[in-house]
Design an enzyme around this catalytic site. Structure first.
Site, PDB file in Angstrom:
ATOM      1  N   ASP A 141      45.262  34.711  54.029  1.00 41.32           N
ATOM      2  CA  ASP A 141      44.593  34.980  52.754  1.00 41.32           C
ATOM      3  C   ASP A 141      44.057  36.397  52.740  1.00 41.32           C
ATOM      4  O   ASP A 141      42.974  36.673  52.216  1.00 41.32           O
ATOM      5  CB  ASP A 141      43.461  33.961  52.536  1.00 41.32           C
ATOM      6  CG  ASP A 141      42.927  33.965  51.113  1.00 41.32           C
ATOM      7  OD1 ASP A 141      41.750  33.605  50.920  1.00 41.32           O
ATOM      8  OD2 ASP A 141      43.674  34.362  50.200  1.00 41.32           O
ATOM      9  N   LYS A 144      48.619  40.746  50.976  1.00 42.37           N
ATOM     10  CA  LYS A 144      49.923  40.097  50.820  1.00 42.37           C
ATOM     11  C   LYS A 144      51.018  40.814  51.598  1.00 42.37           C
ATOM     12  O   LYS A 144      51.937  40.179  52.093  1.00 42.37           O
ATOM     13  CB  LYS A 144      50.299  39.987  49.338  1.00 42.37           C
ATOM     14  CG  LYS A 144      49.137  39.573  48.433  1.00 42.37           C
ATOM     15  CD  LYS A 144      48.519  38.280  48.898  1.00 42.37           C
ATOM     16  CE  LYS A 144      47.029  38.183  48.537  1.00 42.37           C
ATOM     17  NZ  LYS A 144      46.322  37.235  49.424  1.00 42.37           N
ATOM     18  N   ASP A 169      47.870  31.621  50.978  1.00 37.83           N
ATOM     19  CA  ASP A 169      47.340  31.622  49.620  1.00 37.83           C
ATOM     20  C   ASP A 169      48.071  32.686  48.792  1.00 37.83           C
ATOM     21  O   ASP A 169      48.666  33.618  49.335  1.00 37.83           O
ATOM     22  CB  ASP A 169      45.827  31.943  49.632  1.00 37.83           C
ATOM     23  CG  ASP A 169      45.185  31.746  48.258  1.00 37.83           C
ATOM     24  OD1 ASP A 169      44.179  32.414  47.979  1.00 37.83           O
ATOM     25  OD2 ASP A 169      45.704  30.938  47.470  1.00 37.83           O
ATOM     26  N   ASN A 170      48.068  32.542  47.473  1.00 38.74           N
ATOM     27  CA  ASN A 170      48.515  33.582  46.536  1.00 38.74           C
ATOM     28  C   ASN A 170      50.000  33.932  46.621  1.00 38.74           C
ATOM     29  O   ASN A 170      50.373  35.084  46.376  1.00 38.74           O
ATOM     30  CB  ASN A 170      47.720  34.874  46.742  1.00 38.74           C
ATOM     31  CG  ASN A 170      46.243  34.663  46.753  1.00 38.74           C
ATOM     32  OD1 ASN A 170      45.584  34.910  47.767  1.00 38.74           O
ATOM     33  ND2 ASN A 170      45.695  34.190  45.651  1.00 38.74           N
ATOM     34  N   GLU A 199      42.316  31.103  41.508  1.00 34.32           N
ATOM     35  CA  GLU A 199      40.917  30.658  41.503  1.00 34.32           C
ATOM     36  C   GLU A 199      40.215  31.039  40.189  1.00 34.32           C
ATOM     37  O   GLU A 199      40.353  32.143  39.692  1.00 34.32           O
ATOM     38  CB  GLU A 199      40.143  31.256  42.695  1.00 34.32           C
ATOM     39  CG  GLU A 199      40.289  32.737  42.873  1.00 34.32           C
ATOM     40  CD  GLU A 199      41.407  33.103  43.826  1.00 34.32           C
ATOM     41  OE1 GLU A 199      42.345  32.306  43.985  1.00 34.32           O
ATOM     42  OE2 GLU A 199      41.365  34.207  44.378  1.00 34.32           O
TER      43      GLU A 199
HETATM   44  O1  LIG Z   1      43.529  40.552  48.042  1.00 35.09           O
HETATM   45  C1  LIG Z   1      43.410  39.303  48.074  1.00 35.09           C
HETATM   46  N1  LIG Z   1      43.230  38.678  49.262  1.00 35.09           N
HETATM   47  C2  LIG Z   1      43.108  37.325  49.334  1.00 35.09           C
HETATM   48  N2  LIG Z   1      43.135  36.525  48.269  1.00 35.09           N
HETATM   49  C3  LIG Z   1      43.271  37.090  47.027  1.00 35.09           C
HETATM   50  C4  LIG Z   1      43.268  36.262  45.886  1.00 35.09           C
HETATM   51  O2  LIG Z   1      43.117  34.916  46.096  1.00 35.09           O
HETATM   52  C5  LIG Z   1      43.411  36.804  44.619  1.00 35.09           C
HETATM   53  C6  LIG Z   1      43.572  38.190  44.453  1.00 35.09           C
HETATM   54  C7  LIG Z   1      43.723  38.765  43.099  1.00 35.09           C
HETATM   55  C8  LIG Z   1      43.896  37.937  42.016  1.00 35.09           C
HETATM   56  C9  LIG Z   1      43.998  38.452  40.730  1.00 35.09           C
HETATM   57  C10 LIG Z   1      43.947  39.810  40.524  1.00 35.09           C
HETATM   58  F1  LIG Z   1      44.030  40.299  39.284  1.00 35.09           F
HETATM   59  C11 LIG Z   1      43.790  40.649  41.602  1.00 35.09           C
HETATM   60  C12 LIG Z   1      43.672  40.131  42.894  1.00 35.09           C
HETATM   61  C13 LIG Z   1      43.572  39.034  45.581  1.00 35.09           C
HETATM   62  C14 LIG Z   1      43.422  38.487  46.868  1.00 35.09           C
HETATM   63 MG   LIG Z   2      43.448  34.334  48.139  1.00 32.72          MG
END
Ligand SMILES: O=c1[nH]cnc2c(O)cc(-c3ccc(F)cc3)cc12
Ligand SMILES: [Mg+2]
Length: 214
Positions: A141, A144, A169-170, A199
């Site tokens: 997490d 990426k 995740d993601n 989330e």
């Molecule tokens: O960088 C992230 N690390 C881990 N988890 C993430 C995560 O769950 C969501 C996002 C994220 C989601 C939407 C957005 F517009 C920009 C970034 C980044 C990370």
């Molecule tokens: Mg995440």
């Protein structure tokens, strides 16, 4: 200097959560981040999927890549049996220090160790410096772009054993296409997709489980 969003999350936990109660810390963070300020915690929808996979695995040694404020570390550690432990890697010093405090409020400091630094530097140290034999469960997490190279690194360092579970995740948003390509086209991994949502948003996302076959 005004406070960071992460400091405001710590404030709300410290003020509103019940000390020693992980569930109340999780609820507090989810409430704040859905009502006031979005933050990149795994959240309660994907969190429920994470819970089920952790409960089924019942891991003794867990590695998390990307601690952030400690939400998923708490989510996982609260389900671990007494001697089990979670090592979590965070490169941002402010996030690491905030996570330490939030994990302490949840009463889980004895199960969780935060390792400050870059995953590519710390993973090769896990066996000798952190007395890890193999990892039962890895939650990816962090960044990426690091999912695939860190997966290769974990295998190269001999940290995966038959049945080790990787959960990422993601994989849809922001997306981890190289990671998906790598594990799905690799006979040493058995993959399962868990569709969900980003989330606190109605944006599509998913988690990917990749079981190492040895
Ligand atoms: O960088 C992230 N690390 C881990 N988890 C993430 C995560 O769950 C969501 C996002 C994220 C989601 C939407 C957005 F517009 C920009 C970034 C980044 C990370
Ligand atoms: Mg995440």
């Amino acid at each position: 200097m005004d406070q960071s969003k992460e400091q405001r999350i710590l404030n709300t936990v410290s003020y509103n959560a019940v000390k020693g109660d992980p569930e109340s810390v999780m609820k507090c963070i989810d409430k704040y981040c859905s009502q006031y300020e979005w933050a990149m915690n795994v959240g309660d929808e994907k969190g429920l999927i994470l819970d089920k996979i952790v409960e089924e695995a019942d891991p003794s040694v867990v590695l998390e890549l990307g601690t952030y404020c400690g939400y998923s570390a708490i989510r996982i550690a609260r389900l671990l049996k007494p001697k089990a432990r979670l090592l979590t890697i965070e490169f941002n010093p402010e996030f690491a220090s905030i996570a330490k405090e939030i994990i302490d409020i949840a009463g889980l400091s004895d199960k969780v160790t935060i390792l400050e630094g870059h995953s590519e530097d710390i993973i090769p140290q896990l066996k000798k410096k952190y007395e890890v034999e193999t990892l039962d469960f890895v939650f990816l997490d962090h960044w990426k772009e690091r999912y695939a190279p860190d997966t290769v690194l974990l295998e190269e360092c001999g940290l995966l054993r038959k049945g080790s579970i990787l959960l990422a995740d993601n994989v849809v948003f922001p997306g981890a296409p190289e990671f998906l390509k790598y594990v799905r086209n690799n006979q040493r991994f058995e993959c399962t997709s868990y569709p969900s949502h980003l989330e606190y948003m109605q944006v599509e996302d998913a988690m990917e489980k990749a079981v190492y076959l040895g």
